[in-house]
Enzyme design. Structure first.
Site, short mmCIF file in Angstrom:
data_model
loop_
_atom_site.label_atom_id
_atom_site.label_comp_id
_atom_site.label_asym_id
_atom_site.label_seq_id
_atom_site.Cartn_x
_atom_site.Cartn_y
_atom_site.Cartn_z
N LEU A 392 -31.73 60.01 -5.88
CA LEU A 392 -31.53 61.35 -6.42
C LEU A 392 -30.53 62.12 -5.56
O LEU A 392 -30.72 62.27 -4.36
CB LEU A 392 -32.86 62.10 -6.48
CG LEU A 392 -33.91 61.49 -7.42
CD1 LEU A 392 -35.24 62.20 -7.27
CD2 LEU A 392 -33.43 61.55 -8.86
N GLU A 393 -29.47 62.62 -6.18
CA GLU A 393 -28.41 63.31 -5.45
C GLU A 393 -28.28 64.77 -5.86
O GLU A 393 -27.31 65.43 -5.51
CB GLU A 393 -27.08 62.57 -5.65
CG GLU A 393 -27.11 61.14 -5.15
CD GLU A 393 -25.79 60.40 -5.37
OE1 GLU A 393 -24.80 61.05 -5.74
OE2 GLU A 393 -25.76 59.17 -5.15
#
Length: 567
Positions: A392-393
């Site tokens: 997850l960015e």
């Protein structure tokens, strides 16, 4: 005026003077009428109690970032909604009030309406740091309540608000009571032993803003959450722990004592025994972006963990699905599943990756955590995935991501592979949400392969700045994780497979191998040399197997044998 009235009035004046003189003679003075001290007439002004006392079209109470205490408001405008939160406060007619709040993030507005005089507002165009907004208003001669509010702006990203104040005379509504000393925490447990660390967790205490961790009666940590990892312990040794709760009023009594024992030395591969002690991880692209298009069966045999990229989110928060892209060459899903089974038969782990540059999964509630766990487990059952990768960015909420992963682990069992690929900024300290998540799930975590690319210069564990593209960058940043509580078996080096694999940060396989040797053996280092070696270091990761194939598998041919030959 007649003579008698004049004499009477002079007698009254003289009497008053004598009375004042008498008061002075005994050390007393005539006191003016007492005035109540000004106070903050807003309730739940720091959002410590969620959105209680507030009316919000959108928003939630978050634990990071905060300006003070343990919570702040996060609100995200959407469509025609500017994410407005308001509260009606009691004011004193005719009195003047100072309205202020600390804001961060995108556009943030602060104002007061229904003042009975001139309504006011102020705003910030956005800031990456906390910034205070301040204005004043005067209540009308018959105004007994005023609405104060904050909101963002249409089409913009989230804004944060904390420590709001409406400071002035009490209008009859009072203010939040001063906090009392919290009670002692309950439910203290010890888990996730390694040879040098233990994980602690406990139940939250109402009114607590922080917790103190005691080892053998000595305070060793202060944290804001309900978990901690105590590091620097000796192998095969029993330790006693207690926890206390604290706030502005003071510190609670300590909890009951709980004991835990560290493991007796090198724990080997840690969680998931099916993954080799030293492993090579590669991401497989479920799309065509110019790299070599592969089927899973074509992925180089050097890769021990293959992360299928990526799962897709749905309109249900937390829920994920997988959609096989026809561009990768499969004529049906059955062939894809057969390739997964063949890789597993060959001793490889195939996992589903969640996130990526463009992907996002919302995990901000118990319901979304459960939706993630249920849907991820369904994909594991349907396709035969060994586990999940968290890539997850676009923001992580450690509380709910931890809950989701623990629920998934409970369903999938001890053989589940759990990997993470945070960006460098996400692992700069143990206080970041990603790092907090990694430590919170340490007992079920396989490896964290931090992305050493697309980041620019960053701080190493020695506080010095290091630039991408050097062995120092790889080793000094890995040191943060190694000294921050992760077991060496849970740390890997993530790099691009070729110059086309990332916008920046590519290093040659020789530099990757030097970094691996520096961390595990103490040789091959640059200017930075760690104070000790970490022979159990897990290995390396690359984006991606497709870009590796585009370059003739040069990366895996060079780094793979080196990883597998580590001590």
């Amino acid at each position: 005026m007649d003579r008698q009235q004049s004499i009477s009035r002079r007698r009254v004046a003289v009497s008053a003077v004598l009375t004042a003189a008498a008061l002075v003679a005994v050390g007393m003075t005539a006191a003016p009428n007492a005035q109540a001290a000004d106070l903050n007439v807003a309730k739940n002004a720091g959002f410590e109690s969620g959105l209680a006392n507030w009316t919000c079209t959108a928003g939630t109470s978050v634990s990071t970032p905060v300006h003070g205490g343990t919570a702040a408001l996060k609100a995200t405008p959407a469509g025609q909604d500017n994410a407005r939160c308001s509260q009606t406060v009691a004011v004193k007619p005719g009195a003047t009030y100072t309205l202020s709040a600390w804001t961060q993030g995108s556009y943030a507005y602060l104002g007061a309406s229904g003042t009975g005089t001139t309504d006011v507002s102020t705003w910030s165009p956005g800031s990456t740091e906390w910034k205070q907004l301040t204005t004043t208003f005067k209540a009308g001669p018959s105004t007994k309540s005023v609405t104060v509010y904050t909101h963002g702006w249409y089409g913009q990203s989230a804004y944060y608000v904390d420590d709001l104040s409406v400071f002035g005379p009490d209008g009859g509504g009072g203010t939040d009571p001063e906090p009392g000393i919290p009670t002692a925490p309950a439910g203290l447990t010890v888990s996730g032993p390694t040879a040098s660390s233990l994980n602690l967790s406990w139940s939250a205490v109402t009114g607590a803003s922080s917790y103190h961790v005691y080892r053998g009666g000595t305070k060793v940590q202060t944290v804001t959450g309900t978990s901690a990892t105590v590091t620097g312990l000796s192998a095969n040794t029993s330790y006693d722990f207690q926890v206390s709760a604290a706030n502005a009023a003071g510190e609670s009594p300590k909890s009951a004592t709980v004991s835990g024992r560290t493991n007796p030395g090198d724990t080997g591969p840690g969680p998931n025994p099916n993954v080799p002690k030293h492993a090579l991880t590669g991401y497989w692209q479920n799309f065509n972006n110019g790299a070599t298009v592969q089927k899973l069966r074509d992925v180089q045999a050097q890769y021990d963990i293959i992360a299928v990229s990526f799962a897709d989110s749905t309109t249900t928060p937390g829920q994920i699905v997988f959609n096989l892209d026809p561009a990768v060459g499969y004529t049906n899903v059955a062939d894809f599943k057969a390739d997964i089974a063949a890789k597993k038969q060959a001793g490889k782990s195939v996992i589903i990756s969640v996130g990526g540059e463009k992907g996002n999964v919302t995990l901000n509630s118990d319901a979304s955590a459960t939706a993630f766990a249920n849907s991820a487990y369904q994909l594991m059952q349907e396709y035969g995935f060994n586990g999940v990768d968290i890539d997850l960015e676009h923001g992580v909420n450690s509380t709910y991501l931890t809950k989701a992963l623990r629920q998934l682990s409970a369903k999938a069992g001890a053989n589940m592979v759990l990997t993470m690929a945070p960006q460098t900024i996400d692992m700069q300290s143990t206080g970041t949400e990603y790092f907090k998540t990694a430590l919170a799930v340490k007992d079920i975590l396989t490896v964290v392969n931090m992305q050493y690319y697309n980041s620019g210069s960053m701080l190493g564990c020695d506080g010095k700045v290091y630039s991408q593209g050097s062995v120092d960058f790889l080793t000094a940043l890995a040191c943060i994780q190694l000294e921050g509580g992760l077991d060496p078996s849970q740390v890997g080096i993530g790099v691009p497979a070729s110059t086309r694999g990332a916008g920046s940060g590519y290093v040659s396989p020789a530099i990757v191998n030097n970094a691996l040797d520096c961390l595990t053996k103490g040789n091959g280092c640059g200017n930075f040399k760690p104070t000790k070696t970490y022979p159990a270091l897990r290995g390396a990761m690359t984006w991606s197997t497709n870009w590796d194939a585009t370059a003739g598998n040069a990366w895996s041919n060079a780094v793979g044998p080196h990883v597998h030959g580590l001590p």
